[in-house]
Design a protein around this motif. Structure first.
Motif, PDB file in Angstrom:
ATOM      1  N   VAL A 133       0.683  -1.506   0.218  1.00  0.00           N
ATOM      2  CA  VAL A 133      -0.052  -0.307   0.157  1.00  0.00           C
ATOM      3  C   VAL A 133       0.768   1.279  -0.390  1.00  0.00           C
ATOM      4  CG1 VAL A 133      -1.675   1.272   1.492  1.00  0.00           C
ATOM      5  CG2 VAL A 133      -1.332  -1.275   1.071  1.00  0.00           C
ATOM      6  N   ILE A 134       0.836   2.453  -0.737  1.00  0.00           N
ATOM      7  CA  ILE A 134       1.690   3.181  -0.859  1.00  0.00           C
ATOM      8  C   ILE A 134       0.865   4.492  -0.511  1.00  0.00           C
ATOM      9  CG2 ILE A 134       3.022   4.592  -2.622  1.00  0.00           C
ATOM     10  CD1 ILE A 134       3.352   2.173  -3.921  1.00  0.00           C
ATOM     11  N   ASN A 135       0.811   4.996   0.060  1.00  0.00           N
ATOM     12  CA  ASN A 135       0.427   6.817   0.421  1.00  0.00           C
ATOM     13  C   ASN A 135      -0.953   6.456   0.866  1.00  0.00           C
ATOM     14  OD1 ASN A 135       3.438   7.839   0.751  1.00  0.00           O
ATOM     15  ND2 ASN A 135       2.114   8.826  -1.884  1.00  0.00           N
ATOM     16  N   ARG A 136      -1.449   4.777   1.350  1.00  0.00           N
ATOM     17  CA  ARG A 136      -2.764   4.914   1.688  1.00  0.00           C
ATOM     18  C   ARG A 136      -3.819   5.163   0.671  1.00  0.00           C
ATOM     19  NH1 ARG A 136      -4.166   3.064   7.315  1.00  0.00           N
ATOM     20  NH2 ARG A 136      -2.085   1.950   7.287  1.00  0.00           N
ATOM     21  N   LYS A 137      -3.385   5.046  -1.298  1.00  0.00           N
ATOM     22  CA  LYS A 137      -4.149   5.031  -1.583  1.00  0.00           C
ATOM     23  C   LYS A 137      -4.219   4.356  -2.797  1.00  0.00           C
ATOM     24  CE  LYS A 137      -4.501   9.721  -5.002  1.00  0.00           C
ATOM     25  NZ  LYS A 137      -3.989  10.439  -5.551  1.00  0.00           N
ATOM     26  N   TYR A 138      -2.900   3.709  -3.160  1.00  0.00           N
ATOM     27  CA  TYR A 138      -2.203   3.077  -4.005  1.00  0.00           C
ATOM     28  C   TYR A 138      -2.556   1.561  -3.487  1.00  0.00           C
ATOM     29  CZ  TYR A 138      -1.632   7.676  -6.110  1.00  0.00           C
ATOM     30  OH  TYR A 138      -1.287   8.571  -6.612  1.00  0.00           O
ATOM     31  N   GLY A 139      -2.451   0.525  -4.111  1.00  0.00           N
ATOM     32  CA  GLY A 139      -2.592  -0.828  -3.635  1.00  0.00           C
ATOM     33  C   GLY A 139      -2.219  -1.982  -5.155  1.00  0.00           C
ATOM     34  N   ILE A 140      -0.781  -2.813  -4.483  1.00  0.00           N
ATOM     35  CA  ILE A 140      -0.251  -3.434  -5.267  1.00  0.00           C
ATOM     36  C   ILE A 140      -0.443  -5.030  -4.801  1.00  0.00           C
ATOM     37  CG2 ILE A 140       2.151  -3.992  -6.350  1.00  0.00           C
ATOM     38  CD1 ILE A 140       2.869  -1.104  -5.893  1.00  0.00           C
ATOM     39  N   SER A 141      -0.795  -6.225  -5.398  1.00  0.00           N
ATOM     40  CA  SER A 141      -0.883  -7.403  -5.091  1.00  0.00           C
ATOM     41  C   SER A 141      -0.380  -8.016  -5.164  1.00  0.00           C
ATOM     42  CB  SER A 141      -2.477  -7.825  -5.248  1.00  0.00           C
ATOM     43  OG  SER A 141      -2.610  -8.631  -4.921  1.00  0.00           O
ATOM     44  N   GLY A 142       0.285  -8.869  -4.406  1.00  0.00           N
ATOM     45  CA  GLY A 142       1.142  -9.858  -4.804  1.00  0.00           C
ATOM     46  C   GLY A 142       2.550  -9.820  -5.621  1.00  0.00           C
ATOM     47  N   ALA A 143       3.442 -10.761  -5.806  1.00  0.00           N
ATOM     48  CA  ALA A 143       4.497 -10.113  -5.738  1.00  0.00           C
ATOM     49  C   ALA A 143       5.143 -10.195  -7.256  1.00  0.00           C
ATOM     50  CB  ALA A 143       5.879 -11.772  -5.680  1.00  0.00           C
ATOM     51  N   GLN A 144       5.018  -8.982  -7.765  1.00  0.00           N
ATOM     52  CA  GLN A 144       4.999  -8.414  -8.527  1.00  0.00           C
ATOM     53  C   GLN A 144       6.737  -8.996  -8.913  1.00  0.00           C
ATOM     54  OE1 GLN A 144       2.861  -7.445 -10.962  1.00  0.00           O
ATOM     55  NE2 GLN A 144       1.058  -8.270  -9.097  1.00  0.00           N
ATOM     56  N   SER A 145       7.337  -8.131 -10.476  1.00  0.00           N
ATOM     57  CA  SER A 145       8.170  -7.493 -11.041  1.00  0.00           C
ATOM     58  C   SER A 145       8.839  -7.289 -10.634  1.00  0.00           C
ATOM     59  CB  SER A 145       8.403  -8.490 -12.722  1.00  0.00           C
ATOM     60  OG  SER A 145       8.026  -6.944 -12.876  1.00  0.00           O
ATOM     61  N   ALA A 146      10.312  -6.805 -10.419  1.00  0.00           N
ATOM     62  CA  ALA A 146      10.683  -5.885  -9.818  1.00  0.00           C
ATOM     63  C   ALA A 146      11.156  -4.418 -10.829  1.00  0.00           C
ATOM     64  CB  ALA A 146      12.694  -5.826  -9.376  1.00  0.00           C
ATOM     65  N   GLU A 147      10.340  -5.048 -12.264  1.00  0.00           N
ATOM     66  CA  GLU A 147      10.576  -3.981 -12.961  1.00  0.00           C
ATOM     67  C   GLU A 147       8.925  -3.569 -12.687  1.00  0.00           C
ATOM     68  OE1 GLU A 147      11.549  -6.778 -13.546  1.00  0.00           O
ATOM     69  OE2 GLU A 147      13.135  -6.179 -14.706  1.00  0.00           O
ATOM     70  N   ALA A 148       7.949  -3.943 -12.214  1.00  0.00           N
ATOM     71  CA  ALA A 148       6.538  -3.591 -12.159  1.00  0.00           C
ATOM     72  C   ALA A 148       6.599  -3.040 -11.417  1.00  0.00           C
ATOM     73  CB  ALA A 148       5.990  -5.194 -12.365  1.00  0.00           C
ATOM     74  N   PHE A 149       7.340  -3.016  -9.905  1.00  0.00           N
ATOM     75  CA  PHE A 149       7.507  -2.231  -8.603  1.00  0.00           C
ATOM     76  C   PHE A 149       7.792  -0.515  -9.055  1.00  0.00           C
ATOM     77  CE2 PHE A 149       7.374  -6.289  -6.134  1.00  0.00           C
ATOM     78  CZ  PHE A 149       6.033  -5.798  -5.640  1.00  0.00           C
ATOM     79  N   LEU A 150       9.321  -1.409 -10.254  1.00  0.00           N
ATOM     80  CA  LEU A 150       9.897   0.375 -10.422  1.00  0.00           C
ATOM     81  C   LEU A 150       9.038   1.048 -10.668  1.00  0.00           C
ATOM     82  CD1 LEU A 150      12.308   1.685 -10.105  1.00  0.00           C
ATOM     83  CD2 LEU A 150      13.737   0.580 -11.906  1.00  0.00           C
ATOM     84  N   ASP A 151       8.283   0.289 -11.651  1.00  0.00           N
ATOM     85  CA  ASP A 151       7.649   1.702 -13.055  1.00  0.00           C
ATOM     86  C   ASP A 151       6.677   2.179 -12.800  1.00  0.00           C
ATOM     87  OD1 ASP A 151       8.909   0.494 -15.409  1.00  0.00           O
ATOM     88  OD2 ASP A 151       7.375  -0.731 -15.906  1.00  0.00           O
ATOM     89  N   THR A 152       5.845   0.977 -11.032  1.00  0.00           N
ATOM     90  CA  THR A 152       4.811   1.574 -10.276  1.00  0.00           C
ATOM     91  C   THR A 152       5.292   2.870  -9.300  1.00  0.00           C
ATOM     92  OG1 THR A 152       3.667  -0.203 -10.293  1.00  0.00           O
ATOM     93  CG2 THR A 152       2.956   1.130  -8.985  1.00  0.00           C
ATOM     94  N   LEU A 153       6.895   2.875  -8.928  1.00  0.00           N
ATOM     95  CA  LEU A 153       7.022   3.832  -7.760  1.00  0.00           C
ATOM     96  C   LEU A 153       7.364   5.282  -8.860  1.00  0.00           C
ATOM     97  CD1 LEU A 153       9.803   2.187  -5.554  1.00  0.00           C
ATOM     98  CD2 LEU A 153       7.404   2.998  -5.308  1.00  0.00           C
ATOM     99  N   LYS A 154       7.583   4.997  -9.741  1.00  0.00           N
ATOM    100  CA  LYS A 154       7.881   6.115 -10.900  1.00  0.00           C
ATOM    101  C   LYS A 154       6.391   7.082 -11.052  1.00  0.00           C
ATOM    102  CE  LYS A 154      12.372   4.812 -12.726  1.00  0.00           C
ATOM    103  NZ  LYS A 154      12.880   4.413 -14.574  1.00  0.00           N
ATOM    104  N   LYS A 155       5.832   5.878 -11.395  1.00  0.00           N
ATOM    105  CA  LYS A 155       4.062   7.134 -11.761  1.00  0.00           C
ATOM    106  C   LYS A 155       3.359   7.399 -11.336  1.00  0.00           C
ATOM    107  CE  LYS A 155      -0.247   5.389 -13.787  1.00  0.00           C
ATOM    108  NZ  LYS A 155      -0.681   4.278 -14.153  1.00  0.00           N
ATOM    109  N   ILE A 156       3.739   6.484  -9.559  1.00  0.00           N
ATOM    110  CA  ILE A 156       3.438   7.519  -8.233  1.00  0.00           C
ATOM    111  C   ILE A 156       4.030   8.540  -8.333  1.00  0.00           C
ATOM    112  CG2 ILE A 156       2.164   7.127  -5.935  1.00  0.00           C
ATOM    113  CD1 ILE A 156       1.831   4.163  -6.710  1.00  0.00           C
ATOM    114  N   TRP A 157       5.084   8.414  -8.357  1.00  0.00           N
ATOM    115  CA  TRP A 157       5.816   9.989  -8.069  1.00  0.00           C
ATOM    116  C   TRP A 157       5.590  10.810  -8.527  1.00  0.00           C
ATOM    117  CZ3 TRP A 157       9.307  10.916  -3.872  1.00  0.00           C
ATOM    118  CH2 TRP A 157       9.534  12.311  -4.000  1.00  0.00           C
TER     119      TRP A 157
END
Length: 236
Positions: free
Chosen positions: A184-208
């Protein structure tokens, strides 16, 4: 940016997801601005502390899997873990109740040793085949994390940090979390499951980018600048 990770120490994908997220965070340009905290989730809160059954037997019974299917599943998980530098020995894990392990995590958090304790608990369960419901083993792991042996023994012998574990579980339920790992990121975005490192990184960049848009302090049409390969030279 605040990242909260709901997980259980008996969840193989939680350890894998934790490591993949860490790999993504290493590559994230704004990682210094990211606060990570771990939240409790029990996959089997009704489990006994001492269980006279192997994980392979449990999986076969619970899901109606054949011995061959269980072994194939274990090999797949072991390979995924290996690719991240993790060593899984799923045939040696000791089934137990993870509640006291979660209490220990919260105690470690209060002492600034949350990251160390989390890593040691996952490693103890999946790599070393240790009984993480056994208080003596938990005390040894806590000492390895740099915590005081006698404080940990007193904590485990009582009910301290029960409210924190239950609070995490209640919050997770309110957020709609039914499986782990869950991020859970900033109590606003949710990511379910063990995603790939690339998917996590893309999500962090998008949310930032969404949370921290560039704020212009002047009209882009004013001021000397070069665009489209050419420059406007001001008249003198």
């Amino acid at each position: 940016m605040k990242v909260e990770i709901w997980s259980d120490y008996q969840c193989p994908f939680c350890y894998i997801g934790k490591r993949r997220f860490e790999e993504a965070l290493k590559q994230f340009e704004n990682k210094a601005q990211v606060e990570v905290s771990f939240r409790s989730f029990e996959l089997n809160p009704e489990a006994e502390r001492d269980i006279n059954m192997s994980q392979n037997e449990m999986l076969a019974k619970k899901y109606g899997m054949s011995h061959a299917d269980v072994e194939a599943n274990n090999q797949n998980l072991t390979q995924q873990a290996k690719e991240l530098g993790l060593e899984y020995h799923l045939d040696k894990v000791v089934l137990t109740n993870s509640f006291d392990a979660h209490r220990l995590m919260h105690f470690a958090e209060s002492k600034g040793k949350e990251n160390e304790m989390n890593e040691l608990l996952f490693k103890a369960y999946f790599t070393e085949g240790k009984h993480i419901g056994d208080h003596a083993i938990l005390v040894n792991l806590a000492e390895e994390a740099g915590l005081d042996k006698f404080e940990v023994e007193a904590m485990l012998g009582g009910t301290t940090f029960t409210a924190e574990v239950r609070g995490d579980e209640q919050e997770g339920s309110q957020l709609g979390i039914t499986g782990v790992p869950f991020f859970v990121i900033n109590r606003k975005y949710g990511i379910s499951g063990a995603q790939s490192a690339e998917a996590f990184l893309d999500t962090l960049k998008k949310i930032w980018a969404e949370e921290n848009p560039l704020q212009m302090v002047n009209d882009p049409a004013t001021g000397d600048a070069c665009t489209d390969g050419s420059c406007n030279v001001p008249e003198k």
